[in-house]
Design a protein around this motif. Structure first.
Motif, PDB file in Angstrom:
ATOM      1  N   MET A 103     -10.782 -24.690  -7.464  1.00 41.42           N
ATOM      2  CA  MET A 103     -11.067 -23.276  -7.730  1.00 41.42           C
ATOM      3  C   MET A 103     -11.572 -22.587  -6.466  1.00 41.42           C
ATOM      4  SD  MET A 103     -13.088 -23.707 -11.330  1.00 41.42           S
ATOM      5  CE  MET A 103     -12.414 -24.688 -12.685  1.00 41.42           C
ATOM      6  N   GLY A 104     -12.467 -23.276  -5.728  1.00 42.24           N
ATOM      7  CA  GLY A 104     -12.986 -22.697  -4.496  1.00 42.24           C
ATOM      8  C   GLY A 104     -11.907 -22.495  -3.455  1.00 42.24           C
ATOM      9  N   PHE A 105     -10.928 -23.401  -3.404  1.00 41.96           N
ATOM     10  CA  PHE A 105      -9.826 -23.253  -2.450  1.00 41.96           C
ATOM     11  C   PHE A 105      -9.016 -21.992  -2.755  1.00 41.96           C
ATOM     12  CE2 PHE A 105      -5.277 -23.880  -1.664  1.00 41.96           C
ATOM     13  CZ  PHE A 105      -5.281 -24.035  -0.284  1.00 41.96           C
ATOM     14  N   TYR A 106      -8.632 -21.818  -4.028  1.00 38.01           N
ATOM     15  CA  TYR A 106      -7.861 -20.623  -4.391  1.00 38.01           C
ATOM     16  C   TYR A 106      -8.651 -19.349  -4.094  1.00 38.01           C
ATOM     17  CZ  TYR A 106      -4.274 -23.346  -6.857  1.00 38.01           C
ATOM     18  OH  TYR A 106      -3.244 -24.197  -7.167  1.00 38.01           O
ATOM     19  N   ASP A 107      -9.930 -19.337  -4.471  1.00 36.19           N
ATOM     20  CA  ASP A 107     -10.741 -18.142  -4.260  1.00 36.19           C
ATOM     21  C   ASP A 107     -10.979 -17.875  -2.779  1.00 36.19           C
ATOM     22  OD1 ASP A 107     -10.835 -17.828  -6.961  1.00 36.19           O
ATOM     23  OD2 ASP A 107     -12.913 -18.486  -7.221  1.00 36.19           O
ATOM     24  N   ALA A 108     -11.086 -18.942  -1.968  1.00 31.60           N
ATOM     25  CA  ALA A 108     -11.286 -18.761  -0.527  1.00 31.60           C
ATOM     26  C   ALA A 108     -10.062 -18.121   0.118  1.00 31.60           C
ATOM     27  CB  ALA A 108     -11.600 -20.106   0.132  1.00 31.60           C
ATOM     28  N   VAL A 109      -8.889 -18.627  -0.223  1.00 30.96           N
ATOM     29  CA  VAL A 109      -7.654 -18.060   0.333  1.00 30.96           C
ATOM     30  C   VAL A 109      -7.523 -16.597  -0.067  1.00 30.96           C
ATOM     31  CG1 VAL A 109      -5.143 -18.210   0.325  1.00 30.96           C
ATOM     32  CG2 VAL A 109      -6.505 -20.303   0.378  1.00 30.96           C
ATOM     33  N   SER A 110      -7.757 -16.320  -1.338  1.00 25.15           N
ATOM     34  CA  SER A 110      -7.654 -14.944  -1.817  1.00 25.15           C
ATOM     35  C   SER A 110      -8.690 -14.044  -1.154  1.00 25.15           C
ATOM     36  CB  SER A 110      -7.839 -14.913  -3.343  1.00 25.15           C
ATOM     37  OG  SER A 110      -7.897 -13.587  -3.814  1.00 25.15           O
ATOM     38  N   GLY A 111      -9.936 -14.531  -1.044  1.00 23.83           N
ATOM     39  CA  GLY A 111     -10.995 -13.704  -0.476  1.00 23.83           C
ATOM     40  C   GLY A 111     -10.772 -13.367   0.984  1.00 23.83           C
ATOM     41  N   VAL A 112     -10.343 -14.340   1.783  1.00 20.83           N
ATOM     42  CA  VAL A 112     -10.094 -14.079   3.198  1.00 20.83           C
ATOM     43  C   VAL A 112      -8.916 -13.116   3.368  1.00 20.83           C
ATOM     44  CG1 VAL A 112      -9.376 -15.129   5.378  1.00 20.83           C
ATOM     45  CG2 VAL A 112     -11.106 -16.260   3.962  1.00 20.83           C
ATOM     46  N   MET A 113      -7.844 -13.332   2.622  1.00 15.77           N
ATOM     47  CA  MET A 113      -6.690 -12.437   2.718  1.00 15.77           C
ATOM     48  C   MET A 113      -7.070 -11.014   2.335  1.00 15.77           C
ATOM     49  SD  MET A 113      -3.706 -14.878   1.062  1.00 15.77           S
ATOM     50  CE  MET A 113      -2.412 -13.646   1.241  1.00 15.77           C
ATOM     51  N   LEU A 114      -7.837 -10.878   1.254  1.00 23.57           N
ATOM     52  CA  LEU A 114      -8.222  -9.545   0.781  1.00 23.57           C
ATOM     53  C   LEU A 114      -9.129  -8.841   1.784  1.00 23.57           C
ATOM     54  CD1 LEU A 114      -8.250  -7.431  -1.504  1.00 23.57           C
ATOM     55  CD2 LEU A 114     -10.232  -8.634  -2.448  1.00 23.57           C
ATOM     56  N   THR A 115     -10.118  -9.544   2.307  1.00 28.72           N
ATOM     57  CA  THR A 115     -11.060  -8.913   3.234  1.00 28.72           C
ATOM     58  C   THR A 115     -10.364  -8.452   4.506  1.00 28.72           C
ATOM     59  OG1 THR A 115     -12.823 -10.331   2.380  1.00 28.72           O
ATOM     60  CG2 THR A 115     -13.225  -9.218   4.472  1.00 28.72           C
ATOM     61  N   PHE A 116      -9.489  -9.282   5.071  1.00 29.00           N
ATOM     62  CA  PHE A 116      -8.764  -8.893   6.276  1.00 29.00           C
ATOM     63  C   PHE A 116      -7.840  -7.704   5.995  1.00 29.00           C
ATOM     64  CE2 PHE A 116     -10.465 -12.596   8.144  1.00 29.00           C
ATOM     65  CZ  PHE A 116     -10.206 -12.567   9.508  1.00 29.00           C
ATOM     66  N   ALA A 117      -7.170  -7.726   4.856  1.00 29.41           N
ATOM     67  CA  ALA A 117      -6.245  -6.631   4.535  1.00 29.41           C
ATOM     68  C   ALA A 117      -6.996  -5.317   4.363  1.00 29.41           C
ATOM     69  CB  ALA A 117      -5.465  -6.972   3.268  1.00 29.41           C
ATOM     70  N   VAL A 118      -8.107  -5.342   3.624  1.00 25.24           N
ATOM     71  CA  VAL A 118      -8.910  -4.128   3.430  1.00 25.24           C
ATOM     72  C   VAL A 118      -9.415  -3.614   4.770  1.00 25.24           C
ATOM     73  CG1 VAL A 118     -11.045  -3.226   2.417  1.00 25.24           C
ATOM     74  CG2 VAL A 118      -9.568  -4.734   1.070  1.00 25.24           C
ATOM     75  N   ASN A 119      -9.749  -4.518   5.669  1.00 21.15           N
ATOM     76  CA  ASN A 119     -10.304  -4.133   6.967  1.00 21.15           C
ATOM     77  C   ASN A 119      -9.281  -3.418   7.839  1.00 21.15           C
ATOM     78  OD1 ASN A 119     -12.750  -4.627   8.861  1.00 21.15           O
ATOM     79  ND2 ASN A 119     -10.990  -5.253  10.088  1.00 21.15           N
ATOM     80  N   PHE A 120      -8.025  -3.841   7.803  1.00 19.33           N
ATOM     81  CA  PHE A 120      -7.034  -3.331   8.753  1.00 19.33           C
ATOM     82  C   PHE A 120      -6.058  -2.317   8.164  1.00 19.33           C
ATOM     83  CE2 PHE A 120      -8.222  -7.451  10.719  1.00 19.33           C
ATOM     84  CZ  PHE A 120      -8.691  -6.949  11.921  1.00 19.33           C
ATOM     85  N   ILE A 121      -6.091  -2.065   6.870  1.00 13.45           N
ATOM     86  CA  ILE A 121      -5.264  -0.995   6.294  1.00 13.45           C
ATOM     87  C   ILE A 121      -5.972   0.328   6.561  1.00 13.45           C
ATOM     88  CG2 ILE A 121      -4.397   0.020   4.153  1.00 13.45           C
ATOM     89  CD1 ILE A 121      -3.909  -2.772   3.095  1.00 13.45           C
ATOM     90  N   THR A 122      -5.340   1.201   7.302  1.00 14.79           N
ATOM     91  CA  THR A 122      -5.983   2.445   7.724  1.00 14.79           C
ATOM     92  C   THR A 122      -5.986   3.510   6.633  1.00 14.79           C
ATOM     93  OG1 THR A 122      -3.880   3.204   8.671  1.00 14.79           O
ATOM     94  CG2 THR A 122      -5.397   2.031  10.128  1.00 14.79           C
ATOM     95  N   LYS A 123      -4.992   3.486   5.757  1.00 15.03           N
ATOM     96  CA  LYS A 123      -4.945   4.454   4.659  1.00 15.03           C
ATOM     97  C   LYS A 123      -5.717   3.862   3.483  1.00 15.03           C
ATOM     98  CE  LYS A 123      -1.702   7.470   2.211  1.00 15.03           C
ATOM     99  NZ  LYS A 123      -0.279   7.818   2.007  1.00 15.03           N
ATOM    100  N   ARG A 124      -6.971   4.284   3.313  1.00 17.68           N
ATOM    101  CA  ARG A 124      -7.900   3.616   2.405  1.00 17.68           C
ATOM    102  C   ARG A 124      -7.461   3.660   0.947  1.00 17.68           C
ATOM    103  NH1 ARG A 124     -10.508   0.755   6.240  1.00 17.68           N
ATOM    104  NH2 ARG A 124     -11.322   2.083   7.887  1.00 17.68           N
ATOM    105  N   THR A 125      -6.781   4.720   0.542  1.00 17.70           N
ATOM    106  CA  THR A 125      -6.360   4.811  -0.859  1.00 17.70           C
ATOM    107  C   THR A 125      -5.372   3.709  -1.231  1.00 17.70           C
ATOM    108  OG1 THR A 125      -4.698   6.439  -0.183  1.00 17.70           O
ATOM    109  CG2 THR A 125      -6.769   7.283  -1.065  1.00 17.70           C
TER     110      THR A 125
END
Length: 478
Positions: A103-125
């Protein structure tokens, strides 16, 4: 005429027919539901907005944000486990730690991908809108893994959501003049990463349901162990993630250190020409130049003045949001959750349309049309089937008259049991859990359903109930 209600208590026939039609009880009134709805909207909005706000001052340190948002649950959860050991059942303690590691592996992969994507997408909406792709993705995975079947309204809703996203994305690809400072290829890459982050999220939710089943596990105990393994798995993930954020592998330790300093409000990456004390900049290893975050060039200058506030407020909202989520699922009405999740989508977008908000986005016609289409798809997916039944008077009356009292409450009991099971299996650090939860709840409810052919006694009881006679739906009568 009083009848027996297997969900709890006695009620008259009119109340029973009403409950069978609406799927809700009349006990407790609507005031509590309204308060729950408002609280969920407020806390959910804060969680989603500050998830984006925190990346503005912490733009150079997405991996630090990902690790921090996971680490915060470890000491709090294990403190609870240590102080209240009697709250943890022996059945929960016997669960293999390998299960929590998966469970931690799945959540770790998802969390890192989500955080990086939110950080670098310039159009916040787009962050809010692209997260709705969790619906078609979770439908596909649940269909394969759990054999879930969906109705025509859910397929239509998922399709409409995809159409709405295409409408929103169309101006991003074509309007090159307004986006001249944005690297379009990089933007599309991070959009794809955000969409794909839903895959491990859904796999995690499905795995929890299969691995834990009907085990009554304390949600804090579950989250403590999952957060621990998620934290341990996240650390080595910085190596493949570093090149995507223009970070050399040898600079990873320095980046984590600077991320901690930014969280405390101290800038590390600054422009020498704009500072008075150059020796401080040399000690922090700052480059000789940097750019404003809106220039679209790297490296981006630190502006950590609001870092402590935004990150701390996000962590508070995140914990409060997940507490509200668990409480609504265990003790409230799931429809409040689905309705609040639907309303959050346009509300978050309208907040980002306000000029005074950090990360402000100037809305275009395509954005507004696409938002409307996505909201229609969400309503269709989540509510169209139940509303269609309520609008069909013939369906309601025939169901209320022909079915026995126990059958009338059967579907509601299945969904309630499935929802309460899911409430025990939520991992609080995974912000995408709610988006995929409805499909897994439906799959669980389908698995709990026991399709039995009606016996002569059941037919006789249904007939007597139609005559207005007092019926006791006891096991001997079934």
């Amino acid at each position: 005429v009083p009848i027996n209600n297997p969900v709890g208590g006695r009620r008259n026939a009119a109340e029973s027919v009403s409950a069978g039609i609406t799927g809700k009880t009349t006990e407790g009134g609507g005031y509590g539901l309204l308060v729950s709805f408002i609280c969920m909207i407020f806390v959910g909005l804060g969680n989603k907005l500050f998830q984006v706000f925190q990346t503005i001052p912490m733009h150079n340190y997405p991996f630090f944000l990902s690790v921090l948002s996971t680490f915060v649950y470890i000491p709090t959860s294990f403190a609870y486990i240590w102080i209240f050991p009697s709250h943890i059942s022996q059945e929960a303690r016997n669960i293999p730690k390998l299960t929590f590691a998966v469970m931690g592996f799945y959540d770790a992969v998802s969390g890192v991908m989500l955080t990086f994507a939110v950080n670098f997408i310039t159009k916040r909406t787009l962050v809010i809108l692209l997260q709705q792709t969790a619906i078609p993705i979770s439908m596909l995975i649940s269909r394969i893994a759990l054999g879930t079947r969906y109705n025509v309204f859910q397929y239509t809703g998922a399709f409409v959501v995809i159409i709405g996203l295409l409408v929103v994305l169309a101006p991003t690809d074509s309007d090159k003049q307004s986006d001249s400072n944005t690297d379009t290829s990089s933007e599309l890459l991070w959009m794809a990463v955000l969409v794909l982050s839903n895959v491990p999220t859904c796999l995690s939710t499905v795995y929890k349901e299969r691995a834990l089943g009907e085990i009554d596990i304390n949600v804090v105990y579950l989250n403590g162990w999952v957060a621990l393994y998620q934290f341990l798995v996240s650390l080595p993930m910085v190596i493949p993630a570093a090149p995507l954020s223009d970070l050399a592998i040898e600079d990873i330790p320095k980046n984590m250190q600077n991320g901690m300093l930014c969280f405390l409000g101290q800038n590390s990456i600054v422009n020498f020409s704009s500072t008075v004390n150059s020796s401080t900049d040399l000690l922090t290893g700052s480059p000789k130049y940097c750019y404003d975050i809106n220039d679209g060039r790297n490296p981006v200058c630190d502006d950590c003045s609001m870092g402590p506030i935004y990150v701390t407020v996000y962590l508070i909202f995140n914990i409060a949001y997940n507490i509200c989520l668990v409480c609504i699922l265990k003790y409230g009405d799931s429809n409040i959750l689905w309705l609040s999740m639907t309303f959050m989508v346009p509300l978050c977008n309208f907040v980002f349309y306000m000029p005074s908000v950090p990360g402000h986005v100037q809305p275009k016609l395509g954005d507004l049309i696409g938002l409307l289409v996505i909201c229609l798809g969400l309503f269709c997916y989540r509510f169209a089937k139940s509303w269609s039944k309520r609008c069909c008077r013939r369906y309601r009356l025939s169901r209320a008259l022909m079915e026995s009292p126990r059958t009338m409450f059967h579907n509601q009991e299945k969904e309630t049991e499935a929802i309460k099971r899911m409430a025990n299996h939520i991992t609080l650090g995974n912000v995408n859990n709610v988006e995929v939860m409805q499909t897994v709840v439906q799959a669980t409810a389908s698995q709990l359903e026991v399709r039995l052919q009606r016996t002569p006694v059941q037919i006789r009881n249904a007939y007597l109930h139609r005559l207005g006679l007092d019926i006791r739906d006891s096991p001997t009568q079934r």
